[in-house]
Motif scaffolding. Sequence first.
Motif, mmCIF file in Angstrom:
data_model
loop_
_atom_site.group_PDB
_atom_site.id
_atom_site.type_symbol
_atom_site.label_atom_id
_atom_site.label_comp_id
_atom_site.label_asym_id
_atom_site.label_seq_id
_atom_site.Cartn_x
_atom_site.Cartn_y
_atom_site.Cartn_z
ATOM 1 N N GLN C 65 0.875 -1.180 0.000
ATOM 2 C CA GLN C 65 0.000 0.000 0.000
ATOM 3 C C GLN C 65 0.914 1.233 0.000
ATOM 4 O O GLN C 65 1.909 1.271 0.727
ATOM 5 C CB GLN C 65 -0.842 0.049 1.282
ATOM 6 C CG GLN C 65 -1.971 -0.927 1.337
ATOM 7 C CD GLN C 65 -2.703 -0.816 2.679
ATOM 8 O OE1 GLN C 65 -2.090 -0.975 3.735
ATOM 9 N NE2 GLN C 65 -3.978 -0.570 2.636
ATOM 10 N N PRO C 102 -11.478 0.801 -6.610
ATOM 11 C CA PRO C 102 -10.308 1.621 -6.255
ATOM 12 C C PRO C 102 -9.279 0.828 -5.463
ATOM 13 O O PRO C 102 -8.879 1.223 -4.376
ATOM 14 C CB PRO C 102 -10.921 2.748 -5.418
ATOM 15 C CG PRO C 102 -12.138 2.149 -4.814
ATOM 16 C CD PRO C 102 -12.650 1.128 -5.765
ATOM 17 N N VAL C 104 -6.255 0.278 -6.581
ATOM 18 C CA VAL C 104 -5.083 1.138 -6.701
ATOM 19 C C VAL C 104 -5.622 2.538 -6.988
ATOM 20 O O VAL C 104 -6.767 2.708 -7.390
ATOM 21 C CB VAL C 104 -4.125 0.710 -7.836
ATOM 22 C CG1 VAL C 104 -3.442 -0.600 -7.518
ATOM 23 C CG2 VAL C 104 -4.851 0.627 -9.165
ATOM 24 N N GLU C 105 -4.773 3.504 -6.747
ATOM 25 C CA GLU C 105 -5.212 4.876 -6.920
ATOM 26 C C GLU C 105 -4.452 5.490 -8.088
ATOM 27 O O GLU C 105 -3.254 5.248 -8.255
ATOM 28 C CB GLU C 105 -4.866 5.652 -5.637
ATOM 29 C CG GLU C 105 -5.793 6.772 -5.306
ATOM 30 C CD GLU C 105 -5.441 7.393 -3.973
ATOM 31 O OE1 GLU C 105 -5.671 6.730 -2.949
ATOM 32 O OE2 GLU C 105 -4.932 8.523 -3.982
ATOM 33 N N MET C 106 -5.142 6.279 -8.897
ATOM 34 C CA MET C 106 -4.497 6.977 -10.011
ATOM 35 C C MET C 106 -3.793 8.194 -9.446
ATOM 36 O O MET C 106 -4.424 9.070 -8.869
ATOM 37 C CB MET C 106 -5.564 7.398 -11.026
ATOM 38 C CG MET C 106 -5.018 8.088 -12.245
ATOM 39 S SD MET C 106 -4.294 6.968 -13.443
ATOM 40 C CE MET C 106 -5.726 6.037 -13.970
ATOM 41 N N ARG C 137 -3.466 0.465 -2.985
ATOM 42 C CA ARG C 137 -4.391 0.977 -1.967
ATOM 43 C C ARG C 137 -5.098 -0.135 -1.184
ATOM 44 O O ARG C 137 -4.974 -0.226 0.020
ATOM 45 C CB ARG C 137 -5.435 1.887 -2.636
ATOM 46 C CG ARG C 137 -6.440 2.461 -1.673
ATOM 47 C CD ARG C 137 -7.343 3.509 -2.298
ATOM 48 N NE ARG C 137 -8.312 3.959 -1.306
ATOM 49 C CZ ARG C 137 -9.542 3.477 -1.177
ATOM 50 N NH1 ARG C 137 -9.979 2.557 -2.001
ATOM 51 N NH2 ARG C 137 -10.344 3.929 -0.235
ATOM 52 N N ARG C 138 -5.853 -1.004 -1.895
ATOM 53 C CA ARG C 138 -6.641 -1.999 -1.162
ATOM 54 C C ARG C 138 -5.895 -3.326 -1.164
ATOM 55 O O ARG C 138 -5.595 -3.863 -2.246
ATOM 56 C CB ARG C 138 -8.007 -2.172 -1.829
ATOM 57 C CG ARG C 138 -8.897 -3.164 -1.110
ATOM 58 C CD ARG C 138 -10.250 -3.310 -1.794
ATOM 59 N NE ARG C 138 -11.108 -4.235 -1.024
ATOM 60 C CZ ARG C 138 -12.323 -4.612 -1.369
ATOM 61 N NH1 ARG C 138 -12.863 -4.154 -2.483
ATOM 62 N NH2 ARG C 138 -13.015 -5.441 -0.627
ATOM 63 N N PRO C 139 -5.594 -3.872 0.025
ATOM 64 C CA PRO C 139 -4.861 -5.152 0.046
ATOM 65 C C PRO C 139 -5.653 -6.234 -0.683
ATOM 66 O O PRO C 139 -6.874 -6.335 -0.535
ATOM 67 C CB PRO C 139 -4.764 -5.472 1.548
ATOM 68 C CG PRO C 139 -4.939 -4.171 2.230
ATOM 69 C CD PRO C 139 -5.861 -3.362 1.371
ATOM 70 N N SER C 174 -3.446 9.009 1.558
ATOM 71 C CA SER C 174 -3.450 9.496 0.185
ATOM 72 C C SER C 174 -3.268 11.005 0.256
ATOM 73 O O SER C 174 -4.242 11.758 0.345
ATOM 74 C CB SER C 174 -4.783 9.120 -0.464
ATOM 75 O OG SER C 174 -4.847 9.605 -1.759
ATOM 76 N N GLU C 187 -8.173 10.086 2.108
ATOM 77 C CA GLU C 187 -8.949 8.925 2.556
ATOM 78 C C GLU C 187 -10.042 9.308 3.541
ATOM 79 O O GLU C 187 -11.076 8.672 3.606
ATOM 80 C CB GLU C 187 -8.028 7.895 3.221
ATOM 81 C CG GLU C 187 -7.129 7.184 2.241
ATOM 82 C CD GLU C 187 -7.884 6.209 1.350
ATOM 83 O OE1 GLU C 187 -8.601 5.338 1.871
ATOM 84 O OE2 GLU C 187 -7.779 6.341 0.123
#
Lengths: 272, 261, 437
Positions: C65, C102, C104-106, C137-139, C174, C187
């Motif tokens: 993350q 989401p 992963v984050e852009m 971002r999300r495991p 974030s 977040e």
Amino acid sequence: MTQVATAPTAEASAKPKHGPIDWKGGHTLTFVGPLAFIAIAAALRIWMQGNAWTIGIDASDPAFNKTYRALFYGEVISSTVVTLWWWTYLVRKGKQIVDVPVSHEVEVRRIAKFWGLISTMSVELTIMAAFWPNMDGAWHQTAVRDTALTPAHIPMFFLFFPMGITLTVGTYLYGRYWLPKVYGAENGFPWSFFLLISASVTEMMQVAMNEWGHSLWITEEIFAVPFHWPFVLYGWLAAGIFALWAETIIRLLGIEAEMEAAGAGGQEAVAS
Amino acid sequence: MASDTETLEADAQFERLKALVNKEYKYIDRKWDAVFWISAAFIVGAAADITMLLFAGDWDFWTDWKDRVWWPILTPFSLVIIGSALQYIQWLAWRFPTGMTYTAICMWFLSTLGRWLQWGNFVWYPLNFVWGTTMVPAGIFADWVLMKTKSFVLTGLLGSAVFAFTWWVSNYVMIAPYLQPAEWMDRILTVSDIQGIAYIRSQTPEYLRIVEHGTLRSFLGETQYVSIVFGMTVAIAGYWIGQFIGRMLAIWPIGRFMKKW
Amino acid sequence: MTMKKRLAVALFFGLVSTLVFTASPASAHGEKSQEAFLRMRSIGFTDVSFTGGQTLQNGEIQLNQGEFIVLKGVAKLMDTWPDTLAAGAPRIGYINIATQGPCVEMVARTVNGVSTPGRIEIAKGRYYAFEMKLMGRRPGRWHIHPSFAVKGAGTVLGPGQWVNVKRTSSGFTSPVTLYNGKTINMENYGLSVVWGFQVVGFILGMIWILYWTAGKRNPDGSPKSWMGGKRTVTNPAVTLSIPLNDDGVAVGLNSKRDHRAVNMMLVATTIFLLVGWIYQASAYPVKIPQQVVQFEPPKTDLDTAAPLASVNPLVADYEPDSRALTIEVAVDNLSDGPIEFAEFTTSTLTFVPPGGTATAPGYYQKPVQVSPSGPIQAGEKNHKITMKIDGNALVEEHLVPTSESQLTMAGLMVFKDSTGRKSSVEIEEPLRPHFKG
């Protein structure tokens, strides 16, 4: 729902343990019916948490067939079987008891059960119209739509939407046979039930337009698209549910008036 | 001038009604009230939620859709409908000025559960991106108007306009933090724009957003207010749609039967 | 069966199915259900690569993350873009990723070298070289594809890659820097305002409703507590006998106390809104409307450089039994030196001749037999090449359109010259499956 099946037999024999308006008596169905549907929705939701983003995301995967498509078939078959069984029971049993005069106490208990059915419908329609649509929006605005049978659609359109029809028609059958003074056949078909049943039937029909619209009309994922609006308009017909409460309240007041007119015992044991 | 007989009859009717307000019954106790209010909460909340979701849902799901042109017009319109129907039912049946507020709290509960469980827990959007609207303060205002005017025509005109305006004020407080500018990807964007791009929505490309783009007639400084006022008038139309639902679909069917079908 | 037993069966089914219905995770994300002929003719993806994180033995990427990977590639909006999509005239597009939400984050995105937060103006025949920086971002284990969305048509996906995001003990933030230099964590920024305002509003509403629906009464009918102590269900006996515009004060349905109570609630709600308004005005003094960023990405060498070859497709034969696909083309070398056939890409798949290399996620790279092999000399015209492809890869990706409304094979043939410069040419040829009865 099954409480409805066993209650008339119990009424005919020994005096029930709990009174007609006790929480554990006439009002029991108010808790049991809604909780049953909440439990089914919760079980499905918990199950989906573990596999929607792995298996549910790809309708072409064989694993999807073994899980989500199998669930779809299971839902359609089980809801059909349960529906036909329950409706047949209600009609058969109902015809036996509809002309049997009952005491005021029994009629009040039946009205409490009827309210339990209304509560069950209210919760079921909520799961259908608020719980799953939130997942539907969350899923479809995120994941690529690749089938009409998406993980969000399967519990919503193919279990809870049909069960809406099961409950609305079944509740009418209960009212027709168990509450003949309110919904007996000689009065005609009640407009309240007509609207409520229409809501559930037209919602089911709208599923077809929804899938057509998503595939062939507006192919991008805006929630406020025109082919979603009939879901709302048809849902407004469910306002007929208020008339059910009103019609049975009028009957309850009528029962009280009949007891008063009958005289002795009418003023005793006043409910607190 | 009323005759003595008519006055006596009116007084007798008055006394009968007063007695009925507090009359005790054998089988009708407060448990029926509880069953009604709690059971109705589900279907009322669901009706309000689905009406909002499918008419104005996109604008309500995401902070980057909560703009100053479309959001103030579409959202109060979609929210006032079911509240108006409940106002009619609850005033007619009980003289309670509670329809809008009752709808508001039922809807808020279901909508918040949906956002937390489905958008948050299932898809993992942060809740500060997908929070839902509140119509509770707006509902209180509209119910107050009904209690004071006792008139649906006046509540339809004033109450729903006040509803829309109050709705905007109460929800603007919540969107305010996300309208702050920030530098990102070499541009100045709002925090809500950044949320919309950073938190991946694979099926909601950015161009789908129906938000303010600007026109040659978007008069500087006036856009927001023109939309709010228009939203107020559109809410009046929504109010009467709700009245139709309450009067024709909830109340009219009571005790009515079809002979042929 | 009693209701309780039914409930138990329903729960049992729910639990058992969780245990029974486990299977290997999928790798496609909806693209396999799109019609093959549309996928092949719409967007051509080449040179797709994922860099960053650790590459595991099985080819998957792992990152924590907060760590970054970069997804690069080239998307061509093909000249063969179908008339049935966006009325044949694609104008607005959005380059994104398709993944499971989401996860992963852009963080950054460029198209043709220019920072691109939002939508772009597009045209047929143009190349869009994209580079997207993504933050874990999300495991979990996620499949990420580049995607190209076209307004009025939908989204086309490129080849994907498994990415494993690992939880970090320090937690995930974030960061975004506001105009005033303050760094916020996206977040949860502003969540206390949102929740606080909503919950207090809800409480006000509950007080209003409880006042009208709950509470006990004294024997004389007056309310026992702050609540109104009113009944509900029995009121129609009275309300239906008085005019609609009568609030029932005269008959005791409502009272002056009720009027005072609603006035107090209104005042409380007004104060609540005022406090909220003043708070937002002072805490967030600078606010701007949501921004719409839209522009046409500049042309690059991919658009302007002279093509190395032109190709005339001759035959595309498919044997459904053996799943053998044979494509025959005639190539004209338009350059000054020898060129070689480097790869053939169609939708998510990249076919590479023996000894060749291509940039594409490993799972989506497949072999192609080319005859004759070897360079095409400068100025040579009508040089025939036959590509033999094992169609199992196409079948798995649902790229054989034999049950669709257009039997077409399309894609990009990529040639390279002696300097290593690459250039792609679109081919589109009716597919001839040899069905057997």
